[in-house]
Design a protein around this motif. Structure first.
Motif, PDB file in Angstrom:
ATOM      1  N   GLY A 160      -6.758   6.504   5.740  1.00 47.25           N
ATOM      2  CA  GLY A 160      -5.895   6.236   4.586  1.00 47.25           C
ATOM      3  C   GLY A 160      -6.646   6.091   3.278  1.00 47.25           C
ATOM      4  N   GLN A 161      -8.004   6.212   3.338  1.00 48.86           N
ATOM      5  CA  GLN A 161      -8.791   5.918   2.133  1.00 48.86           C
ATOM      6  C   GLN A 161      -8.730   6.987   1.037  1.00 48.86           C
ATOM      7  N   ARG A 169      -1.845   6.638  -3.995  1.00 46.54           N
ATOM      8  CA  ARG A 169      -0.669   6.291  -3.187  1.00 46.54           C
ATOM      9  C   ARG A 169      -0.005   5.013  -3.709  1.00 46.54           C
ATOM     10  N   ASP A 192      -4.440  -3.848  -4.211  1.00 43.20           N
ATOM     11  CA  ASP A 192      -4.648  -2.396  -4.303  1.00 43.20           C
ATOM     12  C   ASP A 192      -4.133  -1.856  -5.637  1.00 43.20           C
ATOM     13  N   GLY A 216      -3.765   1.614   4.241  1.00 41.65           N
ATOM     14  CA  GLY A 216      -4.946   1.163   3.497  1.00 41.65           C
ATOM     15  C   GLY A 216      -6.008   0.507   4.376  1.00 41.65           C
ATOM     16  N   ARG A 220      -5.821   6.482  -1.220  1.00 38.54           N
ATOM     17  CA  ARG A 220      -5.385   5.079  -1.311  1.00 38.54           C
ATOM     18  C   ARG A 220      -4.972   4.676  -2.733  1.00 38.54           C
ATOM     19  N   THR A 221      -5.773   5.097  -3.708  1.00 41.20           N
ATOM     20  CA  THR A 221      -5.503   4.674  -5.085  1.00 41.20           C
ATOM     21  C   THR A 221      -4.238   5.311  -5.638  1.00 41.20           C
TER      22      THR A 221
END
Ligand code: FES
Length: 251
Positions: A191-192, A198, A239, A186, A195-196
């Motif tokens: 990694g963006q 994941r 997150d 993150g 990200r959500t």
């Protein structure tokens, strides 16, 4: 040096298990704890007994396989040290040392000191892939990463997935491990994109595997041989909250 060992013996998952006493008279203070277990096993084999089953691989503090609770502490009494890097000079001559497996409902005992930690693998797999282009190594400055983010990603990436955090936690939570994995990716631009999704998938898998929730006791960070900081759990929670409420990400 001489040591008295009380070692957890358990024939299989269905066995109740018990502590069995052994004496090792020819331990050396420069031995690692795993080498002590090797000496014990050689003695058991020569005596016609069954060696103690325990996990190990690299013996260099890298792989995270050497999961043992020594005198009540995952990986033993030395801070930031895996069992394979723990040396006998940290124990007293004549000391009685109790050795048990990592205990958590998500880590069932396979045999003696070996536990099944494949739940961690399934949590990792649930996170899915990272859609960053691969191929030849890109030019170092092609994707700028702020120093603070890079440092934090490196710190989180030090997690070796040993499970000491779970064994130390009274809830059997894998939140420090999960927080490390979420923070690791993150913090990086690569990694963006996922990200959500994941974080949502990994939290769901963590819970489905039977790991408990985090109640901020902090034992996980104390037991961690790689000193993963407790605030990766804050990152995990931020997150997750962002992903599940559609809120604005703050870090
Ligand atoms: S055996 Fe690999 S970390 Fe200990």
């Amino acid at each position: 040096m001489k040591v008295n060992l009380r070692v957890w013996r358990q024939d299989g998952p269905a066995d109740r298990g018990r502590l069995v006493g052994y004496r090792v008279d020819d331990a050396d203070e420069d031995m690692s704890f795993l080498e002590l277990m090797d000496v014990l096993n050689e003695k058991l084999i020569l005596d016609g007994g069954e060696p103690v089953a325990f996990d190990h691989d690299c013996r260099e503090g890298i792989c995270g396989a050497c999961s043992m609770v020594i005198n009540g502490q995952p990986h033993g009494p030395q801070k930031a040290t895996t069992t394979c890097q723990l040396h006998m000079r940290h124990f007293r001559d004549g000391e009685t040392i109790t050795v048990e497996p990592f205990r958590a409902s998500a880590f069932p005992v396979v045999k003696d000191l070996v536990v099944d930690r494949t739940a961690f693998d399934r949590v990792i797999a649930s996170g899915g892939y990272v859609s960053a282009p691969t191929g030849a190594a890109p030019e170092a400055h092609a994707t700028p990463v702020p120093k603070a983010n890079a440092d934090r990603a490196f710190t989180a990436a030090a997690c070796i997935g040993c499970g000491a955090c779970v064994a130390a936690c009274s809830n059997g939570s894998g939140s420090l491990f999960l927080g490390a994995k979420i923070t690791h990716l993150g913090e990086m631009p690569q990694g963006q994109p996922e990200r959500t999704q994941r974080v949502v998938r990994m939290v769901a898998q963590h819970d489905a595997e039977g790991f408990g929730g985090c109640t901020n006791t902090g034992e996980c960070a104390v037991a961690c041989p790689k000193e993963i900081p407790l605030d990766v759990i804050s990152q995990l929670n931020r997150d997750y909250l962002t992903a599940t409420t559609g809120g604005r990400r703050t870090a």
